[in-house]
Design a protein around this motif. Structure first.
Motif, PDB file in Angstrom:
ATOM      1  N   ASP A  68      26.155  45.081  48.184  1.00 25.99           N
ATOM      2  CA  ASP A  68      27.430  45.445  47.658  1.00 25.99           C
ATOM      3  C   ASP A  68      28.561  45.155  48.656  1.00 25.99           C
ATOM      4  O   ASP A  68      28.642  45.870  49.549  1.00 25.99           O
ATOM      5  CB  ASP A  68      27.314  47.207  47.484  1.00 25.99           C
ATOM      6  CG  ASP A  68      28.860  47.617  47.039  1.00 25.99           C
ATOM      7  OD1 ASP A  68      29.450  47.046  46.565  1.00 25.99           O
ATOM      8  OD2 ASP A  68      28.994  49.042  47.169  1.00 25.99           O
ATOM      9  N   GLY A  70      31.552  45.779  48.568  1.00 28.15           N
ATOM     10  CA  GLY A  70      32.736  46.754  48.452  1.00 28.15           C
ATOM     11  C   GLY A  70      33.682  46.483  47.490  1.00 28.15           C
ATOM     12  O   GLY A  70      33.624  45.542  46.668  1.00 28.15           O
ATOM     13  N   ASN A  71      34.718  47.158  47.551  1.00 27.28           N
ATOM     14  CA  ASN A  71      35.930  46.875  46.768  1.00 27.28           C
ATOM     15  C   ASN A  71      36.800  45.620  47.274  1.00 27.28           C
ATOM     16  O   ASN A  71      37.457  45.614  48.371  1.00 27.28           O
ATOM     17  CB  ASN A  71      37.041  48.203  46.607  1.00 27.28           C
ATOM     18  CG  ASN A  71      38.090  47.936  45.570  1.00 27.28           C
ATOM     19  OD1 ASN A  71      38.020  47.185  44.818  1.00 27.28           O
ATOM     20  ND2 ASN A  71      39.132  48.577  46.044  1.00 27.28           N
ATOM     21  N   LYS A  73      39.760  43.290  47.431  1.00 29.84           N
ATOM     22  CA  LYS A  73      41.271  43.239  46.843  1.00 29.84           C
ATOM     23  C   LYS A  73      41.724  41.781  47.195  1.00 29.84           C
ATOM     24  O   LYS A  73      41.652  41.394  48.480  1.00 29.84           O
ATOM     25  CB  LYS A  73      41.987  44.169  47.853  1.00 29.84           C
ATOM     26  CG  LYS A  73      41.695  45.685  47.421  1.00 29.84           C
ATOM     27  CD  LYS A  73      42.565  46.639  48.114  1.00 29.84           C
ATOM     28  CE  LYS A  73      42.206  48.052  47.674  1.00 29.84           C
ATOM     29  NZ  LYS A  73      43.421  49.001  47.752  1.00 29.84           N
ATOM     30  N   TYR A  81      34.881  43.350  39.102  1.00 30.27           N
ATOM     31  CA  TYR A  81      33.378  42.965  39.010  1.00 30.27           C
ATOM     32  C   TYR A  81      32.658  42.797  37.701  1.00 30.27           C
ATOM     33  O   TYR A  81      33.017  43.677  37.057  1.00 30.27           O
ATOM     34  CB  TYR A  81      32.782  44.152  39.998  1.00 30.27           C
ATOM     35  CG  TYR A  81      31.323  44.019  40.160  1.00 30.27           C
ATOM     36  CD1 TYR A  81      30.643  43.055  40.731  1.00 30.27           C
ATOM     37  CD2 TYR A  81      30.413  44.860  39.686  1.00 30.27           C
ATOM     38  CE1 TYR A  81      29.412  42.823  40.874  1.00 30.27           C
ATOM     39  CE2 TYR A  81      29.006  44.916  39.792  1.00 30.27           C
ATOM     40  CZ  TYR A  81      28.496  43.850  40.276  1.00 30.27           C
ATOM     41  OH  TYR A  81      27.127  43.558  40.402  1.00 30.27           O
ATOM     42  N   TYR A 103      32.481  38.036  39.972  1.00 31.10           N
ATOM     43  CA  TYR A 103      33.951  38.651  39.853  1.00 31.10           C
ATOM     44  C   TYR A 103      34.651  37.612  39.217  1.00 31.10           C
ATOM     45  O   TYR A 103      34.794  36.513  39.068  1.00 31.10           O
ATOM     46  CB  TYR A 103      34.347  38.862  41.345  1.00 31.10           C
ATOM     47  CG  TYR A 103      33.722  39.831  42.117  1.00 31.10           C
ATOM     48  CD1 TYR A 103      34.178  41.262  42.108  1.00 31.10           C
ATOM     49  CD2 TYR A 103      32.692  39.627  42.682  1.00 31.10           C
ATOM     50  CE1 TYR A 103      33.878  42.389  42.907  1.00 31.10           C
ATOM     51  CE2 TYR A 103      31.975  40.603  43.409  1.00 31.10           C
ATOM     52  CZ  TYR A 103      32.794  41.873  43.715  1.00 31.10           C
ATOM     53  OH  TYR A 103      32.135  42.803  44.304  1.00 31.10           O
TER      54      TYR A 103
END
Length: 448
Positions: A68, A70-71, A73, A81, A103
């Motif tokens: 993962d 993560g987010n 930006k 995603y 993504y």
């Protein structure tokens, strides 16, 4: 009272684990191969044109936990995603397994767009082992060139989508109305291959003898295993002010298909109304005031909603984060000074113990200064449980011929026969183990 003899080994182990966890290596220890890669499927695109980013992580063993990043930006773009994919390949007789995270990135402004470097934590066991260990991998940034729309298309009408569906609904049948009537129109634009935020707002053009009251637009996004899209719904209310014929002009929605490299459009045809006179116009002013208040309330809710979003967080999320931050600060303020005082006390006592002086002696052995080595040696001897802080007394207790050889090196240096003093750290470690251990039990520290 603090038992420093038991606390120090735990502290040393904890510090060692922290240091090891901070190391970042491309892992090839014990025959294991572990690496990451980032690929983009396009290098030059238009504003609003999605491109795909594939983050891949490979290992020569296997993964014990999901990956993962993560987010993510991306400055000047929306990042979505999409889906994960498992993969494997064989090279030179070795099989490698991998995980690909896909993504979709949609730029909303022109210029160079940088997909940032990522720090990815993965868990994978070494070759021949079964327990996963944490590894940190760092990817390289990727740059994509984002161009403005073609010159023949206005920026506010530009949209990139794989397909677009435009539908409208009127709450009246036919085209007969009278002065003071209010009708409602709803337009829904559904797209695939982009997000609702990229759908241009509908331009409701002004019309003579007609008051127009647009409402707040409603947007939502959908994502499936193989596709994604969005929907924007606009509503408007028309108030007819005078009798006669009123023509509401057509509305055109344009979109660019990135696969076929072609511009498409869908037009909602104009609509004609015949407005009949209304003998009862006393309610017209009240109707206008009511519509204007409803519009202000609708737009005000939209502005309030936009105002309470910060860095993609809702007001509820911001409140929770703020409360947690305050709690952390309160705990730090409460426990920092007691912990600091306790640590200072502990460190002050530890600096007068035998393990500390032995550590200083071991560090001195790595230097090229013979006097420093001898000085640290005798300082350590003062902390040992022997009658006198001398090498002779130490050797009388442990009876090790290797210590005699080390003592001879020191004597040769003092007599000027040797310019260097090379003491064997392993011999002194063994001597310390013999002198501070009795029947397998360590002698407790004695606080000075």
């Amino acid at each position: 009272m603090i038992r420093y003899g038991k606390l120090l080994p735990s502290l040393q182990v904890g510090l060692l684990m922290v240091l090891l966890s901070m190391l970042v290596f491309p892992d090839r220890s014990m025959g294991q191969a572990l690496w990451s890669d980032v690929q983009v499927n396009k290098s030059t695109i238009f504003v609003g044109e999605p491109f795909q980013v594939t983050i891949a992580v490979y290992t020569s063993t296997w993964f014990t936990r999901g990956i993962d990043p993560g987010n993510i930006k991306v400055e000047g773009a929306y990042s979505i995603y999409f889906r994960p994919e498992n993969t494997s390949f064989t090279k030179d007789g070795q099989t490698y397994v991998g995980v690909k995270l896909i993504y979709n990135v949609i730029p909303h402004k022109a210029g160079p767009l940088i997909f940032p470097a990522l720090d990815i934590t993965v868990e994978s066991p070494a070759k021949g082992d079964f327990k996963g260990k944490k590894h940190r991998l760092k990817t390289k940034p990727k740059t994509v060139t984002v161009r403005n729309p073609p010159a023949n298309v206005e920026r506010k009408q530009w949209m990139v989508a794989n397909s677009t569906d435009v539908r409208e609904f009127w709450n009246v049948q036919g085209n007969q109305v009278k002065v003071g009537d209010v009708i409602q129109r709803k337009i829904t634009i559904s797209v695939s291959g982009t997000v609702a935020e990229m759908i241009p707002a509908v331009d409701f053009l002004g019309v003579n003898n007609l008051r127009i009251y647009p409402q707040r637009a409603v947007t939502n996004n959908q994502k499936g295993k193989r596709s994604f899209g969005g929907m924007r719904t606009e509503q408007v209310q028309y108030l007819f002010e005078k009798e006669g014929e009123v023509i509401i002009p057509s509305i055109t929605v344009n979109w660019f298909d990135p696969v076929r490299k072609k511009l498409f459009k869908k037009t909602l045809k104009e609509k004609r109304f015949t407005v009949a006179p209304n003998p009862n116009l006393g309610m017209l002013t009240t109707t206008i005031d009511s519509l204007e208040n409803a519009q202000k309330q609708s737009m005000g809710q939209q502005e309030q909603k936009a105002a309470w979003h910060f860095l993609g967080l809702t007001i509820k999320q911001l409140i929770v984060i703020s409360l947690l931050l305050c709690l952390v600060l309160l705990l730090l303020n409460k426990f920092y000074h007691p912990l600091k005082a306790r640590y200072v006390e502990y460190w002050s006592l530890y600096k007068n113990t035998e393990p500390y002086y032995f550590h200083q002696f071991m560090s001195a052995l790595k230097s090229n200064d013979p006097n420093l080595k001898i000085n640290k040696l005798y300082l350590w001897l003062t902390k040992l449980p022997i009658e006198m802080p001398t090498i002779e007394c130490l050797n009388q207790k442990i009876k090790d011929q290797h210590i005699d050889a080390e003592q001879s090196k020191i004597a040769q240096y003092y007599e000027g026969n040797e310019q260097e003093l090379n003491l064997d750290a392993n011999i002194w470690k063994a001597a310390r183990k013999d002198v501070v251990t009795k029947r397998g039990r360590k002698v407790p520290w004695v606080n000075p």
